[in-house]
Structures are given as C-alpha cells and as structure tokens.
Design a protein around this motif. Structure first.
Motif, short mmCIF file in Angstrom:
data_model
loop_
_atom_site.label_atom_id
_atom_site.label_comp_id
_atom_site.label_asym_id
_atom_site.label_seq_id
_atom_site.Cartn_x
_atom_site.Cartn_y
_atom_site.Cartn_z
N GLN A 215 -10.21 -4.52 -2.03
CA GLN A 215 -9.34 -3.34 -1.96
C GLN A 215 -8.20 -3.43 -2.97
O GLN A 215 -7.85 -2.46 -3.65
N LYS B 25 2.30 1.78 -3.39
CA LYS B 25 1.31 2.32 -4.35
C LYS B 25 1.05 3.80 -4.12
O LYS B 25 0.90 4.59 -5.07
N GLU C 165 0.83 -1.21 0.00
CA GLU C 165 0.00 0.00 0.00
C GLU C 165 0.86 1.27 0.00
O GLU C 165 0.60 2.24 -0.72
N ARG D 75 -7.34 -0.93 -6.07
CA ARG D 75 -6.03 -0.31 -6.25
C ARG D 75 -5.41 -0.65 -7.60
O ARG D 75 -4.76 0.18 -8.25
N GLN E 272 -7.02 1.56 -10.16
CA GLN E 272 -6.46 2.91 -10.11
C GLN E 272 -5.08 2.97 -10.75
O GLN E 272 -4.75 3.91 -11.48
#
Length: 606
Positions: free
Chosen positions: A398, A277, A274, A402, A405
């Motif tokens: 999730q 990213k 995370e 991601r 995106q």
C-alpha cells in the motif's frame, strides 16, 4: 618482729586445711572406690572445711529477732549468675526437712558436688566481687586470692562420683567441727608416694577426658547452630526465588504492554501519514482549479508537514526510549536469571541425593510433555509471526502504491509549473517569488520521500530479523521431533525387554517345577533304596522259578532281573513296558518297584 595480720593467718590456715581435705578425699576415694556415700568420713570433713571457708568474713545481718550470719545468701546468687544452677536452688527450696538457711546451704553443696559443678558455680561467685561485697568483708577468704586457689583445687573433685541422699538427713542441726587427727602424718603415708604419683596421673587423664567432652559438646552446639542458620538461609533463598519469579512475570507483562503500545503508536502514525497524503492530493486538485488559494494551501501544507515531522520525530524518540528500556529490562532479566541459577545450583547441590532416585521413564515422559507443550507454543508463535509478516507485506505494498501516486502528482505539478512559467513569463516578479516558494516546498516533499524510503528500509530489516527467528524456531521444532522419535524408540526397546523378562520368568518357573518334581522322584528312589538295602541278589543257580507265576525258567521263559529290588521274573510275567526317548523299543518295568528290568545272561550277578 613484725606482727602478722590475723585475718591473713586465718586465710592461710583455711587454705591449707582445704588442700589437705581435698587431697585426702581424692586419695581415699581412689583407694576405696570412686562412688562415695554420705557416711564417708573424709567427705563429711570436706563439707565441714568448705563451710568454714565460706563463713570466713561473712557480714552479720540484723533481723527482727536476732543477728543472722549464714552462707545461703551468697550461694543463692549463683542462680542469677549461672542459669544451670536454677535446678539445684529449686530442688533445695522444695526439700521438706530443711528449715534453716544453713541446712539449705549444706544441701546445695552436696548437690553441687554430685553434679561435679561446684568449682564452676564458685568461680562465677568469685568473679562478681561487687555482688560478694554485700555479704563478705573486704578481708574475707572469698574476696582474696585464696578463694581462687580453693576453686582451682575443687576442679580435682570431678574425678569422684558421689551418691548422696539429701532428703532424709538432718542438715539443720549438724555440728561443723574439723577433725585434725585425720590429717596427721603416719609411716604409711611416707611410703605411699609412688601411689600418689599414679593417682595424680589418673586424675590428669580424667581432667583431660572431661575437657575433651566439654569441647566436643561446644562443637556439637555450634554445629547445631550452623544447621539452624543453614535451614533459615535455605528458606530465605526459596522465598527470594518466589519473589524473583513474580518479578519476572510482572516484567514480562510490562514488556507485552509496551509492545502493544508500540504497535498502537505505529498504527496511529500510519493513519496520520495516510490522512496527510489524502490532504496533499486534495490540495493538488484544488491547485488545478483555483490559483488564488495556492499560497494559503501551500502554507497550510507546509505547517501540517512540519507538525507531522515533529510528531514523527517525537514518535521515533519514544521508540528509541522504549528500545533502550527494553534492553535494560532484558539485562535485568539476565541478571535475575543468573542469580536464580546460582541459587538453584546451591539447592541442587543439597538435593542431588533425592534427584538420583527418580526413574528414567518418568523423566523421559516429562520431557516429552514439555517438548509437546513447547511445540504447540512455537507453532502458535510461528503462525502469529506469519500473520504479522503478511500484514507488513500488505502495508508495504500500500505504501509503494501511495508513493507512486505521490510521484505522479509531483510530475503533473512540475509539468503544470513549466506550462505556467511559459504562459506567464511576462508577469510580475511577485509570481516569480511564488514559484520559488513552490520549488522550496517541492524540495521539502522530496526530503520527506527520502525519509519514508529510509523508514521502509528499516521495516525490511525488521522483516528479515523476524524471518530469522522463524527459521530458528523451525530448527527447534525439528530437534523436538527427533527427540520424540528417540523417546518412542526407547519405549519400544523397553517393551521388548519387558517381554524378554516375562519369557525368562516363565522359563524359570517351568524349570523350578521340573526341579521340584525331580527332587521328589529322587527322594522316593532314596527311600526305596533304604528299604531294600538289606536284600541281596540271588544267584543264577538258586533262581529256578519265577517270583510271580512260580514256574521254572526255560528257553521260552527267560529270566529278567530288577536292578533295584533284586527280584527275578520271567518274560511272561514282566509285561509292563514303558517307552523311553533314548531307546527305540519300550523297556520292561518291575511290578513291585517300577524299576527297569535287566535280562540275565550269565550265571553270576555282581
């Protein structure tokens, strides 16, 4: 002519005397009786001969006052060589009347004969010739072959039972003289060969029985030793079982710790992904605003991606190592379970008789408790697994968001690159090199995306496996519910059977009470019959008046006869009536014996 050795002649003479005395003692004992007293002459001669045999070749020992020559020294050695002879030696030393070593030796010989172990004790002495050499000369009877022959002859004395009183005898001052007149042949001895053959057969049978007893005693001792060894091995197995259970508990705790560490590592990797990213998104935004820091940002992103890739590879390697360790632990657990099962089988084989006594209801109750505990544990496990699946699904969603995106950012970056290419086609070759480097970075990002997709597939496989385990646990819970229902049915059947048994017991009690009442009535009737056995029925002509009212019989006053006591009444006097279930009308009863009355219709009564 060659001159013979005098010591050899002495040994031969003593051997012949020992043979004669032992043979005569056995023959006389069998003819006189098996149990012998101390006053028996052949027995006294035998002890004298044994003293001479033991004294032959003794070394003279110097003392303070005089020279000492006794047989108590070698006999005292038996205590050290043969542990069972300690009792004889201790009892001989404790005798109050003995003062000389010769008296102690004589008492020792008598006690050994009563124990039937004289041959065994002397055999131990003959074997240890190194120790005997301190007491005997090299040419002594006990040091040569004649001593072994005498020990073999002493085995035959086990046939005799001697009952000797050693405490009150004066064994110190006895004179040991051999009476040769006892051993001279006579006419009676020539005719007693058949009796000697019979005695020899009896002796052989006695020796065979004694050898069998010795062998049985040795087998009993060996069996006791085996029982002790089995008990020790059983205790060792129980201890090993406890140790193995403790090891299993420790391994399970280690497994739980490893699983918790694995989950922590996965969470850390997710946090790292995370963060990376977020960094990539920040870098893309900065790329839009400023083109000057593109090179530095790309280099930093590339370095961070490499570090993250390395970290991820390290984590995967650690996971592989942990999985291998887990498999090894499972194999070790299986091996330990096999050993435990084998040991439990041996224990079960020894305790089957105890297990058969247990009641079926107790076992079913224990099974129900175990099944309920298992149900609770499995329900908790199912709830935990469902929570884990929900968490994994949320994390998967999730990750998909991601990824979308990141793909959008890539598309935007590609569009911007195309625009920059169209705008700055005429720029220098340095910018073209930068674009080429950017394309390479994009390829690396695509490879990272592929790796993340593979990781997603592995997570989906893990989810399927967990779903399979959940389904398996549900099937087990269904089986436990069915077992519970069967147990309830069996309990209901048991209650029904108990109620039936109680009803049957009540019926039996009622029958017993009725039978006791009927027996009492039968006894009363028998007593009345015995009292009235001498009475005879009256004839119809003789019975003209009633027994109670003493009036004449007529058509209105009919005759009624008692079948039990034989009395005759009229219908007015016999008013006692009883209802019977078999007859619709009540029946008249006798006033004296309460028996049923019969109306007389004929003149003669049988």
């Amino acid at each position: 002519l060659a001159v013979k050795d005098p010591t050899a002649v002495e040994r031969a003479n003593l051997l012949n005397m020992a043979k004669l005395s032992i043979k005569g003692l056995i023959e006389s004992a069998l003819s006189f009786g098996r149990t012998l007293d101390s006053d028996y002459p052949p027995l006294q001669q035998f002890f004298v001969v044994m003293e001479h045999c033991l004294k032959h070749g003794l070394k003279v020992r110097k003392s303070f006052l005089s020279y000492n020559k006794t047989i108590w020294g070698p006999l005292e050695l038996v205590e050290k060589l043969y542990p069972e002879a300690e009792e004889i030696a201790a009892s001989v030393r404790d005798l109050p009347g003995l003062k000389t070593p010769l008296g102690r030796a004589r008492a020792w010989l008598r006690l050994a004969l009563m124990q039937k172990k004289m041959a065994d004790y002397l055999r131990c002495l003959i074997i240890q010739r190194d120790l005997l050499s301190e007491f005997y000369e090299y040419h002594a009877l006990m040091m040569e072959e004649e001593g072994a022959v005498i020990v073999g002859l002493l085995v035959g004395l086990n046939v005799i039972d001697a009952n000797l009183c050693v405490k009150g005898e004066d064994l110190d001052s006895q004179v040991g003289v051999i009476d040769f007149s006892v051993y001279l042949k006579s006419d009676d001895d020539i005719g007693g060969k058949e009796r000697n053959v019979q005695i020899a057969a009896i002796l052989d049978q006695k020796n065979y029985v004694e050898e069998l007893n010795r062998q049985l005693n040795s087998t009993v001792s060996s069996l006791h030793a085996r029982v002790d060894s089995l008990e020790k091995s059983n205790t060792k197995l129980i201890e090993e079982l406890a140790i193995a259970k403790n090891n299993i508990i420790k391994l399970q705790e280690e497994n739980h710790q490893l699983r918790s560490e694995n989950t922590l590592i996965l969470m850390k990797t997710q946090h790292h992904l995370e963060a990376t990213k977020v960094d990539v998104e920040a870098e893309l935004q900065t790329y839009k605003h400023s083109r000057q820091g593109l090179d530095e940002m790309y280099t930093e992103a590339r370095r961070q991606l490499r570090e993250e890739a390395q970290l991820r590879q390290d984590m995967e390697n650690e996971l592989v190592v942990q999985v291998s360790m887990k498999h090894e632990i499972e194999l070790a657990m299986k091996l330990l379970e096999k050993d435990i099962h084998e040991k439990q089988d041996t224990l079960i084989g020894l305790r089957q008789q105890l297990d058969e006594v247990k009641a079926i209801n107790v076992e079913m109750y224990q099974k129900l408790q175990v099944s309920e505990d298992a149900m609770k544990e499995k329900n908790e496990i199912i709830s935990r697994l469902e929570d884990k699946t929900n968490q994994i699904n949320a994390t998967m969603k999730q990750l998909e968001q991601r990824l979308q995106q990141a793909e959008k950012a890539q598309m935007d970056a590609e569009a911007e690159d195309e625009k920059l290419k169209q705008e700055y086609v005429n720029k220098s070759e340095s910018l073209q090199n930068e674009f080429s480097q950017k394309e390479k970075q994009l390829l690396q990002l695509e490879t990272d995306l592929k790796i993340e997709k593979e990781w997603r597939q592995t997570l989906e496989d893990d989810l399927q496996k967990e779903k399979e385990t959940v389904s398996h646990l549900r099937t087990q819970t269904q089986e436990i519910v069915s077992l519970k229902k069967e147990f309830l049915k069996l309990q209901e059947k048991n209650k029904q059977l108990k109620s039936v048994c109680e009803d049957q017991e009540a019926a039996l009690q009622e029958l017993a009470s009725k039978l006791s009442e009927s027996k009492l009535k039968i006894e009363d009737i028998k007593e009345a019959n015995k009292a009235l056995q001498g009475q005879v029925w009256l004839k119809d002509k003789e019975a003209t008046h009633c027994k109670l009212c003493e009036k004449e019989f007529s058509l209105s006053k009919r005759k009624h006869h008692c079948r039990n006591c034989g009395e005759i009444f009229c219908n007015a006097c016999s008013d006692n009536e009883l209802p019977l279930p078999s007859s619709p009308k009540p029946v008249r009863v006798c006033d004296s014996c309460h028996a049923i009355l019969i109306q007389r219709c004929s003149s003669t009564v049988p």
